[in-house]
Scaffold this active site. Sequence first.
Site, PDB file in Angstrom:
ATOM      1  N   GLU A  35       0.827  -1.214   0.000  1.00  0.00           N
ATOM      2  CA  GLU A  35       0.000   0.000   0.000  1.00  0.00           C
ATOM      3  C   GLU A  35       0.859   1.261   0.000  1.00  0.00           C
ATOM      4  OE1 GLU A  35      -2.849  -0.484  -0.830  1.00  0.00           O
ATOM      5  OE2 GLU A  35      -3.041  -2.579  -0.297  1.00  0.00           O
ATOM      6  N   GLY A  36       1.995   1.177  -0.633  1.00  0.00           N
ATOM      7  CA  GLY A  36       2.941   2.287  -0.698  1.00  0.00           C
ATOM      8  C   GLY A  36       3.972   2.160   0.404  1.00  0.00           C
TER       9      GLY A  36
END
Length: 587
Positions: A440-441
Amino acid sequence: MPQYQAPLTDMQFLLHDWLNLESHYQNLGLQDFDQELVNEVLSQGAKFAEQVIAPLNREGDEQSCQLKDGKVTTPEGFAAAYHEYIANGWNAMLGSAEYDGQDLPYSMAVPVHEMLNSANVSWRLISMLTESAVLAVNKHGDKALKNTYLKQLISGEWTGTMCLTEPHAGTDLSLLSTKAQPLEDGSYSISGSKIFISGGDQDWTDNVLHLVLARLPDAPEGVKGISLFLVPKFLVNSDGTLGQANTLSVGSLEKKMGIKACPTCVMNFDQAKGFLVGAPHKGLACMFTMMNDARFQVGLQGLGISEASYQGALAYARERLQSRAPQGSINPDGKADPIIAQPDVRKMLLTQKALTEGCRALSLLYATQMDIEKNADDDFAKHDAASVLAFLTPIAKGFMTDVSQEVSHLGVQVYGGHGYIREWGMEQLSRDSRITQLYEGTNGIQAADLIGRKLSRDDGHMLTATLKLLQGLISKINNSDAASQAAAILDEWHKLSWQVKKQPAIDLAGAAYDYMHYSAYSILGVLWLSMADRAQASDNQSIKEGKKSTCAFYLKRILPRKELYKTNLLNDASDLIDVADALFDYQ
């Protein structure tokens, strides 16, 4: 490994005494939700986490997932636990009542999600992404799409995935190459491969709904040319029954460091039928609805793992007999004293406790802002809450998962050599936590987002809204010395944030990680002073004295970390940029 026990006492103190949840609900017109209902939901959530999925955690890690003849199987007991989960309505907690969801406040669901992550983060991951998919479809899907898919997603009858990453396109989604070709019936033909797809296939449900980023033939270059599509594993007939299999498949399962009981798939789409979600070329904005929720949820994964590691370390430190305590024996009739008597072990345990409980407070404060954004009638209040959430999301994801790695490493250290052995479970927590800093980054991306977008590109509203929220907490502190200390921490953070905001872009990029951690340690300092003050009115001595002592430890031993980050914030990036690439080599 000690059996997980949900920290209900701490959660109830934070929700009822610190955040005054019942008043919060009344202000939002949610009078049907009271303290009794909150406690019942938490109690039942704890029972499911402790008794159903926690016992599956270690064996799930040992068994892992299997891919045979194109079908994925998850570890023994995982599917049955999921069926119990959705039968009891847990997956529907946050779903819209229009599609048979329960519309519970986020502040009621978030503690349950923390428990699930503590008990078994691999198991939780699939339902987590399904909830995020619900948000994207609910907000951006047209009526036909919602009527076909949303009810089953909310109930958990079907699960959802997020298909962004390609082998050559990770953070930079402008490079993705998956294609979408319009068809005469209004649907689209999707072709391409995606990697790192959690729950891309499983043996829990009859259908999996993939939310896929792809490019239309007329798409402009870059991220402005990305569209979002819903691509089901099985097509759905007009009467709602499942039809023929779509032309997609699992290419392989990733061999991973951790979360081994969750199937992480390479997904191949071969002219698979998909349906547009939102407007053409606006897919990234639609996906961010899902992604921002998932980022906070990953922060909760970090928090859940931290709590599990702390519980394991504390239990072991009380039982393990080694040497004598330097302050004098506390077990004179035994051959040695428990290691919890050793100052260094106590420091590790208090570090785990202070960081975990501080992050829990941050997560629940965040959840109240989610309640406001969703339910408030006042547009200004909704806008402020949205601004706070935007500012705190990269901190919640980045810092809480960094904390998870630190706390889980300390858990291994408290066990000593036994912490390195699989049977005790502590090394699994350390392995499982590592991914939370990546997906998610990456946390570097979270830091860049915080300083590069939320701070420097905003006109100051996100920062000001967050300041206002924290000032509200300080205004309720009864102890004047504590209130003054919290105000000083907040004032320094606010002034330095404005100073950093004016720096050149290259210096902002070089200071990003420092700013994220400086902000997080400062904010937790305010939260700890607020919590400890409120705890003095508690009838529970463990809460009253525990919060006071842990706050004192945080202020003395952990808050000073922010000074290093503060120093680095004010440095330019020349020492990073001016080093010639060739100098990274030995020759």
